[in-house]
Design a protein around this motif. Structure first.
Motif, PDB file in Angstrom:
ATOM      1  N   ASN A   3       1.161   4.258  -3.619  1.00 23.02           N
ATOM      2  CA  ASN A   3       2.410   3.520  -3.823  1.00 23.02           C
ATOM      3  C   ASN A   3       2.188   2.055  -3.455  1.00 23.02           C
TER       4      ASN A   3
ATOM      5  N   ARG B 144       1.853   6.075  -8.912  1.00 20.92           N
ATOM      6  CA  ARG B 144       2.440   5.256  -7.849  1.00 20.92           C
ATOM      7  C   ARG B 144       3.342   6.078  -6.942  1.00 20.92           C
ATOM      8  N   ALA B 145       3.881   7.175  -7.470  1.00 21.47           N
ATOM      9  CA  ALA B 145       4.764   8.001  -6.657  1.00 21.47           C
ATOM     10  C   ALA B 145       3.987   8.772  -5.599  1.00 21.47           C
ATOM     11  N   ASP B 146       2.669   8.883  -5.791  1.00 21.88           N
ATOM     12  CA  ASP B 146       1.833   9.443  -4.746  1.00 21.88           C
ATOM     13  C   ASP B 146       1.772   8.394  -3.627  1.00 21.88           C
ATOM     14  N   GLN B 147       2.192   8.789  -2.441  1.00 26.38           N
ATOM     15  CA  GLN B 147       2.321   7.782  -1.382  1.00 26.38           C
ATOM     16  C   GLN B 147       0.988   7.092  -1.090  1.00 26.38           C
TER      17      GLN B 147
ATOM     18  N   ALA C 290       3.832   7.902 -12.222  1.00 23.17           N
ATOM     19  CA  ALA C 290       3.618   9.110 -11.430  1.00 23.17           C
ATOM     20  C   ALA C 290       2.553   8.885 -10.360  1.00 23.17           C
TER      21      ALA C 290
END
Lengths: 340, 426
Positions: free
Chosen positions: B389, B383-386, B381
């Protein structure tokens, strides 16, 4: 995005046992006082918790718009993180009211798994990314390439179809997640990384040297992503569908989160704007909501264009162009039936 | 005697030759004792140096304060280095998930009290009265983490008090009678009376702390909850299953064998999927059976089956004479087990039990597959934050370090316990 094939069978079996979904989702949501929204456990630009544990993203904005329309508060959403294996059973079993988890609308899911796809909020498709120094400008030049591919997904099948129909061979490098794919691709374990174009763009944006990688022009599959609900509660499906439509219509009609207050107060020469904003007619009541439903939905995170621009648009690190997702008036596919 | 053929006094002690002492001796004996070893030493040294040359600067240059991965890269300006700024920003999330920050003191208190509760069980030197706190801890811990009214935990705990009273009342009957009476009393209390008692207490004393829903739990907190409850519950269940499997009563024996073999034959992921997907279809619609509770139940059953087999190994290792000695003393079955057989069997089983516990604790990360936001899923999750990432190693190193610290502590304790109990029959 990742469509695990196995789970289709599992979900189907489970749903048969569950029988038809119960109606009255709207009442359940109102009584509970919050919307249960099935979302991704983490997908760049689409759904992720920020440092304060507030969910953000393109799909998340849709959940917030629905909650705003139904409950009057965009923050009254319980986000239920779902994996690609658990998403369909969670929806079928009633653990979530709506699933907004970059899920591709397919025949089997709509008909056999007994879901209703309310709208398409993002037209995606599978693409290819290569290093620029490979000197490749078209996916048709990829004969014999080593391809990083997420296993057990429709992407894998699309890839096989594409290479076979073009008479080419490839060497698959199976990987499990997008994070692993990034590592493998950067380490040179594969020449090509293939997944949905939005995912490729997000991945490329995370590289230290994005300018050295290109996303090839070919898009080899159709992946219309959108919110879905259970069969059997048409009123609820209508609400989700028309909240989505309202966001698109708002962009088309020039209603933004900035000017919506003024338009609501003073009206607009175009009667459709007035109908959408509840100044004329009683569209809200027909949905089982009040007259201001669309005002709240659009105020939650803006119209479709604003949601797109904030989360995945060209101003963000992901930097996706509107492309197919432009309004129909601008050469895209985003189109809504009239509000009358 | 004018001339001596022998020394009249001792020679003073000489230091040993240089090549036979200290570091030089150690190097000669261990690193270059033969040509082959010398070559192996050189190669190993080369590998170590290469690895260190790669790892040390990476850690040394690592950035701890930055807004995003790209900011990290700006600061690093092309040097190799980690971007631990992600940990600086997200470590509380990795530890507590979405738990409300104002209430962090509650899981912390539960964590600290956990050790207070464990202490009398782990170290025999402590006063035995502390065991009462250990017995109360599961209810206290539950209340601290989830909050809400304390009366739910209190009424649940009273079930055990009721069971204890019933046991005392029927203690003289011997055999299994007191146990059955205790179980029956507890069930009657929980099913028929606890709800009413809770309602009455709520009405009389409406106190409570803020309720925290299960979906706010995440990160290492969720691993701890699942791991600790799984460990605490699976040991007694495992002991009962092991005894049942060696029982002379065919039905008890059959059912225990079936449970153990079935659970051991199924992968944990299958059980977790069952917990998260299938159980909903068996329960009446609308029941909201907490997902974490479902997972704890499944993990406990899974681990209990393994513990049962480990303990059965311990039981099998006891000489037959021990059983006969217990019988000849006139002890009934439960007393014989409690006083003579189990203390010995458990002692031999310690390494196996601890092994299962450590495995169980690490297996809690499998909940990633059913969407619970445990540390590994949070890594995804985050990593899903730009902003972050592209981060990979930093988060996994942090999570790995946490798990290592915990598992290493368990393992060191088990070694201490083995030394103290001298399990090798010397």
């Amino acid at each position: 995005m990742t469509h695990k094939i196995l789970l289709g069978a599992l979900a189907a079996a489970a749903i048969l046992g569950a029988g038809a979904a119960q109606a009255q989702t709207l009442n359940d949501v109102k009584n509970r006082g919050n919307l249960r929204c099935g979302t991704n456990t983490g997908l760049a630009g689409f759904a992720f918790p920020d440092a304060n544990n507030v969910w953000q993203g393109f799909d998340v904005a849709y959940c917030r718009a629905i909650a705003a329309a139904v409950l009057g508060d965009p923050m009254k959403v319980d986000f239920v993180p779902l994996t690609s294996q658990t998403r369909f059973t969670a929806l079928a079993a009633g653990e979530v009211d709506v699933l907004v988890r970059n899920t591709t609308w397919t025949f089997v899911r709509d008909v056999d798994l007994k879901f209703t796809f309310a709208a398409v909020n993002y037209y995606d498709g599978q693409g290819f990314m290569v290093r620029k120094d490979l000197g490749v400008s078209s996916a048709k030049e990829l004969d014999g390439a080593k391809v990083c591919i997420e296993t057990g997904t429709t992407t894998e099948l699309n890839l096989a179809d594409f290479f076979r129909s073009n008479g080419m061979s490839y060497d698959p490098v199976p990987i499990e997640t997008n994070a692993a794919a990034q590592q493998q691709y950067l380490a040179g374990a594969c020449d090509v990384y293939t997944t949905d174009v939005s995912g490729l763009a997000a991945t490329r944006a995370s590289f230290a040297d994005p300018q050295n990688h290109v996303i090839l022009p070919e898009v080899v599959s159709k992946e219309p992503l959108g919110p879905l609900v259970r069969h059997g509660d048409d009123q609820w499906a209508d609400i989700v569908r028309w909240v989505s439509n309202a966001l698109v219509a708002a962009e088309e009609l020039g209603i933004t989160s900035a000017n919506i207050g003024e338009l609501k107060a003073n009206g607009h020469p175009n009667p459709e704007v007035n109908r959408l904003l509840g100044r004329e007619g009683d569209l809200g009541a027909m949905l089982g909501l009040d007259a201001n439903w669309a005002v709240r939905a659009i105020s939650a995170a803006g119209n479709y264009g604003e949601i797109f621009a904030t989360n995945i648009g060209e101003g963000t690190p992901i930097g996706l162009a509107r492309g197919l997702n432009a309004l129909w008036t601008q050469g895209g596919l985003q189109y809504t039936p009239p509000f009358r | 005697m004018s001339e001596a053929f022998f020394r009249t006094e001792m020679l003073p002690q000489q230091p040993p030759p240089l090549r036979e002492t200290g570091a030089v001796k150690w190097v000669r004996e261990n690193l270059i004792s033969s040509w082959l070893n010398a070559i192996l030493t050189a190669v190993s040294l080369y590998v170590v140096v290469v690895l260190l040359a790669w790892i040390v600067p990476w850690f040394w240059n690592s950035v701890w304060i930055a807004d995003s991965l790209s900011h990290c890269r700006e600061i690093l300006a092309g040097r190799s280095g980690g971007c631990f700024a992600v940990i600086t920003e997200r470590w509380l999330q990795l530890l507590f998930g979405a738990y409300p920050p104002a209430l962090y003191w509650r899981p912390i208190a539960a964590f600290v009290l956990l050790f207070v509760a464990l202490a009398p069980m782990l170290f025999t030197g402590l006063p035995r009265r502390m065991l009462w706190f250990s017995a109360a801890y599961p209810f206290l811990g539950y209340w601290l983490i989830w909050g809400g009214t304390p009366w739910f935990a209190v009424t649940a705990a009273l079930g055990f008090v009721v069971a204890g009273i019933a046991y005392r009342a029927f203690e003289t009957r011997g055999g299994a009678v007191p146990l059955i009476a205790a179980a029956a009393a507890a069930i009657v209390w929980w099913v028929f009376l606890a709800g009413a008692a809770r309602g009455a207490l709520d009405a009389a004393l409406p106190v409570g702390i803020e309720f925290v829903r299960s979906d706010r739990l995440g990160g290492f907190l969720i691993s701890m909850i699942i791991g600790v409850s799984g460990i605490a519950l699976s040991l007694p269940i495992g002991i009962l299953l092991a005894l049942g499997r060696r029982s002379d009563m065919p039905i008890v024996k059959m059912s225990c064998v079936i449970i153990i073999e079935f659970i051991r034959g199924v992968p944990l992921i299958t059980l977790l999927f069952t917990a998260s997907l299938l159980l909903n279809y068996f329960l009446p619609p609308g029941t909201n059976f907490d997902l974490i509770l479902r997972v704890i139940i499944m993990v406990t059953i899974f681990s209990a089956a393994y513990i049962a087999e480990v303990i059965r190994g311990g039981l099998a290792s006891l000489p037959r004479g021990q059983f006969e000695a217990a019988d000849s003393l006139g002890l009934d079955y439960w007393r014989a087990m409690r006083l003579i057989i189990l203390p010995q069997a458990l002692k031999v089983s310690i390494p196996g039990i601890v092994n299962t516990f450590i495995g169980l604790f690490k297996d809690t990360t499998l909940v990633v597959f059913i969407g619970l936001l445990d540390p590994l899923n949070l890594a995804n999750a985050i990593r899903a934050d730009q902003k972050w990432n592209g981060i990979y190693w930093e988060i996994y190193i942090f999570i790995g370090a946490l798990f290592f610290a915990f598992c290493f502590a368990i393992s060191r304790y088990s070694m201490y316990l083995e030394r103290r109990l001298k399990t090798d029959h010397r």
